[in-house]
Motif scaffolding. Structure first.
Motif, PDB file in Angstrom:
ATOM      1  N   GLN A 213       0.886  -1.255   0.046  1.00 51.22           N
ATOM      2  CA  GLN A 213      -0.101   0.202   0.111  1.00 51.22           C
ATOM      3  C   GLN A 213       0.249   1.425  -0.086  1.00 51.22           C
ATOM      4  O   GLN A 213       0.873   2.325  -0.422  1.00 51.22           O
ATOM      5  CB  GLN A 213      -0.783   0.343   1.060  1.00 51.22           C
ATOM      6  N   ALA A 216       1.872   1.746  -3.199  1.00 47.68           N
ATOM      7  CA  ALA A 216       1.734   2.100  -4.674  1.00 47.68           C
ATOM      8  C   ALA A 216       1.061   3.315  -3.985  1.00 47.68           C
ATOM      9  O   ALA A 216       0.987   4.526  -4.995  1.00 47.68           O
ATOM     10  CB  ALA A 216      -0.295   1.466  -4.209  1.00 47.68           C
ATOM     11  N   ASN A 217       1.106   4.291  -2.784  1.00 46.85           N
ATOM     12  CA  ASN A 217       1.100   5.225  -2.688  1.00 46.85           C
ATOM     13  C   ASN A 217       2.256   6.077  -2.765  1.00 46.85           C
ATOM     14  O   ASN A 217       2.268   7.539  -3.712  1.00 46.85           O
ATOM     15  CB  ASN A 217       0.628   5.978  -0.734  1.00 46.85           C
ATOM     16  N   LEU A 219       4.455   5.658  -5.755  1.00 46.15           N
ATOM     17  CA  LEU A 219       3.939   5.939  -6.847  1.00 46.15           C
ATOM     18  C   LEU A 219       2.096   6.264  -7.570  1.00 46.15           C
ATOM     19  O   LEU A 219       3.131   7.631  -8.652  1.00 46.15           O
ATOM     20  CB  LEU A 219       3.823   4.277  -7.822  1.00 46.15           C
ATOM     21  N   SER A 220       1.763   6.349  -6.764  1.00 43.85           N
ATOM     22  CA  SER A 220       0.555   7.426  -6.987  1.00 43.85           C
ATOM     23  C   SER A 220       1.246   9.290  -6.908  1.00 43.85           C
ATOM     24  O   SER A 220       0.885  10.201  -7.818  1.00 43.85           O
ATOM     25  CB  SER A 220      -0.542   7.390  -6.451  1.00 43.85           C
ATOM     26  N   LEU A 221       2.106   8.968  -5.471  1.00 42.95           N
ATOM     27  CA  LEU A 221       2.872  10.154  -5.728  1.00 42.95           C
ATOM     28  C   LEU A 221       3.156  10.916  -6.822  1.00 42.95           C
ATOM     29  O   LEU A 221       4.162  11.802  -6.792  1.00 42.95           O
ATOM     30  CB  LEU A 221       3.176  10.380  -4.039  1.00 42.95           C
ATOM     31  N   GLU A 223       3.596   9.963  -9.709  1.00 41.28           N
ATOM     32  CA  GLU A 223       2.935  10.357 -10.862  1.00 41.28           C
ATOM     33  C   GLU A 223       2.645  11.522 -11.184  1.00 41.28           C
ATOM     34  O   GLU A 223       2.808  12.994 -11.354  1.00 41.28           O
ATOM     35  CB  GLU A 223       1.357   9.305 -10.594  1.00 41.28           C
ATOM     36  N   LEU A 224       1.855  12.372  -9.718  1.00 44.35           N
ATOM     37  CA  LEU A 224       1.132  13.676  -9.633  1.00 44.35           C
ATOM     38  C   LEU A 224       2.533  14.060  -9.663  1.00 44.35           C
ATOM     39  O   LEU A 224       2.790  15.539  -9.962  1.00 44.35           O
ATOM     40  CB  LEU A 224       0.968  13.489  -8.309  1.00 44.35           C
ATOM     41  N   LYS A 227       3.993  14.912 -12.901  1.00 46.80           N
ATOM     42  CA  LYS A 227       3.780  15.783 -14.128  1.00 46.80           C
ATOM     43  C   LYS A 227       3.971  17.082 -13.900  1.00 46.80           C
ATOM     44  O   LYS A 227       3.668  18.153 -14.280  1.00 46.80           O
ATOM     45  CB  LYS A 227       1.793  16.093 -13.351  1.00 46.80           C
TER      46      LYS A 227
END
Length: 329
Positions: A213, A216-217, A219-221, A223-224, A227
């Motif tokens: 988890q 995943a957090n 990786l999501s951070l 990706e953000l 950008k």
């Protein structure tokens, strides 16, 4: 250098202690093996000595038994011969008495003489029958003695064999009980290990889920954050492999003092792409460089915001003065 020297000293001490322990263990093992061999040889000698003593004792007892049997047999033969001689003497006396009686009676009646002869013949036949029966009785007594001897020997051998079998049974029973206890102990230990392994596996699964988890957090951070990266950061995100310009060094040197403590609060351990060991205090340089750039951008935005606010205030003041002048005119 101090840390490396301390680690080298500790490593040398560990190697020395390990060598000492290995030597002590080898010496103790050699001593135990020597004692074991000596004890084994001693027990083997004792067993051989006991076997020889038992064999000698058994041989002596067998000889005593055979001599005793021979004495009994000789005594029985002597008694039998004496009885035979006595019976033969009695028979001869009776024959003589019968002959004299026959002579005395032969003059009186021939019938009585004939009857006496018949009785004499019958007595002779009875004597032969008695002798045959005595011989048969002697054979039966000899067979009886032999069978009694065999029964005694078989009884002793059976008792000895039963004692050995009883001891072997007790030994096997003790070994079985010990093996059963050890097996139950091993089963209990394995059950405890399995229980602990299950708990650890559950904890590991929970920890892996949490790490998954967290990854995943991250990786999501990431990706953000991707950008919001600049073009240069997208092309070459790892700053240590880029040549830092003089302006960037000056900009990073101007980090506010209030933020330096926050930027220096983390540490780790890693290697470079070339395989070289990264110093402990330089592990998070890449992160710190990005973090410093973000902090600088944040401070620049705040500075630009303050400047725009001041400019806005000035423009508002000028606009107010202009509007007040128009109102007056």
């Amino acid at each position: 250098a101090l840390f490396e020297s301390k680690m080298a000293q500790l490593r040398a001490e560990f190697e020395t202690e390990l060598t000492t322990l290995v030597e002590d263990f080898s010496a103790e093992r050699k001593e135990l093996l020597t004692k074991h061999v000596a004890k084994t040889q001693e027990f083997q000698d004792i067993l051989e000595m006991q076997a020889e003593q038992f064999q000698a004792s058994e041989e002596d007892q067998r000889q005593d038994f055979e001599s005793h049997c021979q004495e009994i047999k000789n005594k029985n033969m002597e008694d039998l011969n004496m009885l035979r001689l006595t019976l033969e003497g009695a028979i001869e006396d009776l024959e003589k008495h019968f002959i004299s009686a026959a002579d005395s009676y032969s003059s009186q009646t021939r019938d009585k003489v004939q009857k006496f002869r018949d009785f004499t013949d019958r007595d002779r036949e009875a004597a032969l029958t008695i002798e045959k029966q005595l011989k048969r009785l002697q054979r039966l007594q000899d067979n009886l003695s032999l069978w009694r001897t065999k029964i005694t020997a078989n009884t002793q051998e059976s008792d000895l064999r039963n004692g050995m079998l009883r001891k072997e049974k007790q030994s096997l029973q003790g070994h079985f009980n010990a093996t059963k206890s050890a097996m139950n102990k091993v089963r209990d230990d394995q059950a405890q290990l399995l229980k602990a392994l299950s708990v650890q596996a559950r904890h590991c699964e929970t920890s892996l889920d949490e790490q998954l988890q967290q990854a995943a957090n991250l990786l999501s951070l990431g990706e953000l954050n991707r950008k919001l990266e600049s073009g240069r950061e997208k092309i070459a995100p790892f700053y240590p492999f880029l040549k830092v310009s003089k302006e960037e060094e000056d900009a990073m040197a101007k980090v506010p003092a209030a933020l330096k403590h926050e930027t220096n609060a983390l540490s780790s351990y890693a290697r470079t792409q070339a395989g070289e060991v990264v110093e402990q205090w330089s592990v998070l340089d890449n992160f710190f460089r990005k973090y410093n750039m973000v902090v600088l951008d944040k401070e620049a935005i705040k500075t630009e915001q303050r400047r725009l606010q001041e400019e806005n205030v000035d423009l508002r003041s000028i606009l107010k003065q202009y509007l007040d002048g128009i109102s007056v005119n």
